[in-house]
Design an enzyme around this catalytic site. Structure first.
Site, mmCIF file in Angstrom:
data_model
loop_
_atom_site.group_PDB
_atom_site.id
_atom_site.type_symbol
_atom_site.label_atom_id
_atom_site.label_comp_id
_atom_site.label_asym_id
_atom_site.label_seq_id
_atom_site.Cartn_x
_atom_site.Cartn_y
_atom_site.Cartn_z
ATOM 1 N N TYR A 38 0.865 -1.179 0.000
ATOM 2 C CA TYR A 38 0.000 0.000 0.000
ATOM 3 C C TYR A 38 0.908 1.237 0.000
ATOM 4 O O TYR A 38 0.840 2.097 0.873
ATOM 5 C CB TYR A 38 -0.959 0.000 1.191
ATOM 6 N N GLU A 41 4.113 8.000 -0.917
ATOM 7 C CA GLU A 41 5.317 8.771 -1.248
ATOM 8 C C GLU A 41 6.437 8.603 -0.214
ATOM 9 O O GLU A 41 7.599 8.874 -0.512
ATOM 10 C CB GLU A 41 4.974 10.247 -1.457
ATOM 11 N N HIS A 43 7.274 5.630 1.046
ATOM 12 C CA HIS A 43 7.979 4.485 0.480
ATOM 13 C C HIS A 43 8.771 4.901 -0.768
ATOM 14 O O HIS A 43 9.899 4.446 -0.976
ATOM 15 C CB HIS A 43 6.997 3.377 0.088
ATOM 16 N N GLN A 67 3.720 -9.679 13.352
ATOM 17 C CA GLN A 67 3.937 -8.403 14.042
ATOM 18 C C GLN A 67 2.621 -7.717 14.405
ATOM 19 O O GLN A 67 2.631 -6.608 14.947
ATOM 20 C CB GLN A 67 4.843 -7.484 13.218
ATOM 21 N N GLY A 153 11.819 4.047 7.033
ATOM 22 C CA GLY A 153 11.299 5.395 7.269
ATOM 23 C C GLY A 153 11.432 5.786 8.730
ATOM 24 O O GLY A 153 11.164 4.986 9.634
ATOM 25 N N GLN A 159 11.206 1.617 15.492
ATOM 26 C CA GLN A 159 11.582 0.497 14.618
ATOM 27 C C GLN A 159 12.999 0.682 14.081
ATOM 28 O O GLN A 159 13.799 -0.263 14.070
ATOM 29 C CB GLN A 159 10.581 0.397 13.459
ATOM 30 N N ARG A 193 -1.935 3.520 6.927
ATOM 31 C CA ARG A 193 -3.133 3.470 7.768
ATOM 32 C C ARG A 193 -3.965 4.753 7.690
ATOM 33 O O ARG A 193 -5.079 4.782 8.216
ATOM 34 C CB ARG A 193 -2.745 3.175 9.224
#
Lengths: 298, 298
Positions: A38, A41, A43, A67, A153, A159, A193
């Protein structure tokens, strides 16, 4: 651009490419962007960095079941294969790796990679087991692709910190490249999301980036501001939006994610500080952050 | 033979060797034997297998602190650098990797690799955290050396099973090669820890291999023998030696390490069975095992 669904084919293809390059006296540089699809920009910016730094760019799209918690959005996580392929093509991706859940987990994994301490708080507190799922799948993907560089990102700042720690602790031979948050014009951090938000929630959600900017400004401009002052200001500002439900709003060292004493003046901080928030609008949980490098350390 | 103590040098050297081979159109095959040193003929047999299968053989010697419990023998684990180097040279090792604890753990590792289920029993029960230490250090070493094949002694049958599971679950690109147990002429399985035994304990310790042979014979020859019969016979036979203190004496499927019902006739078992024992003589804990492949499955 080629699309592969089997681990064996990805390995085989990359092995052949590396070997062919070496025969010509070149060391093939492979850049890797692991995603859950999904694509937006944000990504695209990762793919552009990967394209710039490497000879070959691999994109993986895999919504990783382990996860997600039992009450999270694994089943309804948004998917749009055609749009993803178009974006990948546009960004000059060489290989798209699109494994099935069965390909990645032919049996339920007995092995988990766990990063302690960094995963105890922030998103780790609200999503138990989430980061074990992330570090485990990222280990698998890194072992399959064996890239020189992997791009993540900075929106998922925790993360990034957790994966960087894992790579360092386990001596994985890859450079983790964090990339800046990409935002809508009105400030909302891009996220797959965001599609869950109603128009009213979409409008209300702007409170997050606006409040983070306020907190950042306070940290930069108010000499006497303590970590506690900034955290309070952040909470106060987010709570001004009545539909916003704060999961956390916190200030920590980055990338260690160690807590800072609330009485500490941020001007006195060594190195980088992360100001981060997770906020729910209805069933949708959004995260955002800013990272400050204090003047004294530039 | 070259001796390297830094991770960076190992990577650099292997990278250069691989690249040079590829330039000549060959894919360099690297075999890896990770050890804790104090090498004996068991290790030598691993090195010989590695030498036979590969272009380049890497031996690591590292007594890994995080796989020892607080009351275990980390500090007194036997070390003999000169003897190890002589054996390595004799077996045609190309690279010896001899890292310090600081080189492997510049900070205490926050990251651990954990394999569930297979580590709950046998040695895992008596040595909590041991296998997390093993899988974590083996992950690190595999990431540093990136071998095509890694060789492990079957004496540590549970270790072989756990590492094989880890490699499969995490898609590590390496073949795990288990090698048969090497024994003294009188049957004692070779182990660096045998050096701890007094002459009397050395004599008494023969009860382990003798009892395993008895159990194996019973499994092969007695049609009606159940798993429970064999386990009882094993315990009875070991306990005939009054100085032997059994930690465990067990029969399980291999490599899943799943338990078998004690009422199951071993002749009816699918695939391989592990008969394993851990026995203490004074402060010294020895392990040994046999693996049965039942006639029906050959």
């Amino acid at each position: 651009m080629i699309v592969l669904t089997e681990i064996r084919d990805v390995r085989e293809h990359l092995r052949a490419e590396r070997f062919a390059a070496a025969k010509e006296g070149r060391e093939l540089q492979v850049g890797f962007v692991p995603t859950m699809g999904y694509l937006h920009e944000g990504h695209a910016s990762l793919l552009r960095s990967a394209r710039m730094d490497n000879d070959l760019v691999v994109l993986s799209i895999f919504v990783n079941p382990i996860q997600f918690g039992p009450n999270e959005d694994f089943d309804r996580y948004p998917r749009d294969r055609d749009k993803d392929m178009a974006l990948a093509k546009r960004e000059g991706v060489d290989i798209v790796f699109l494994p099935s859940v069965d390909e990645m987990y032919p049996q339920p994994t007995k092995t988990k990679v766990h990063v302690a301490e960094l995963t105890d708080h922030l998103c780790g507190a609200a999503r138990p087991g989430h980061f074990d799922g992330v570090t485990t799948v990222v280990s698998k993907l890194l072992n399959i692709v064996a890239p020189d560089r992997a791009y993540f990102g900075q929106k998922d700042a925790q993360q990034v910190a957790v994966i960087t720690q894992m790579v360092q602790d386990l001596n994985m031979d890859v450079e983790i490249v964090p990339c800046p948050i990409v935002r809508e014009e009105d400030g909302l951090a891009l996220s797959s999301r965001n599609v869950y938000l109603s128009p009213e929630q979409r409008q209300a959600s702007l409170v997050i980036s606006r409040s983070l900017r306020l907190a950042e400004q306070m940290a930069r401009e108010k000499e006497s501001a303590t970590a506690g002052d900034i955290a309070s200001e952040l909470v106060r500002s987010i709570e001004a939006e009545p539909t916003a439900v704060i999961d956390y709003a916190d200030i920590r060292r980055f990338p260690s994610l160690e807590s800072v004493p609330s009485s500490m003046r941020v001007k006195d901080a060594d190195g980088k500080l992360l100001i981060a928030a997770a906020v729910k609008f209805g069933a949708t949980r959004l995260i955002d952050n800013v990272i400050l490098t204090m003047e004294g350390d530039k």
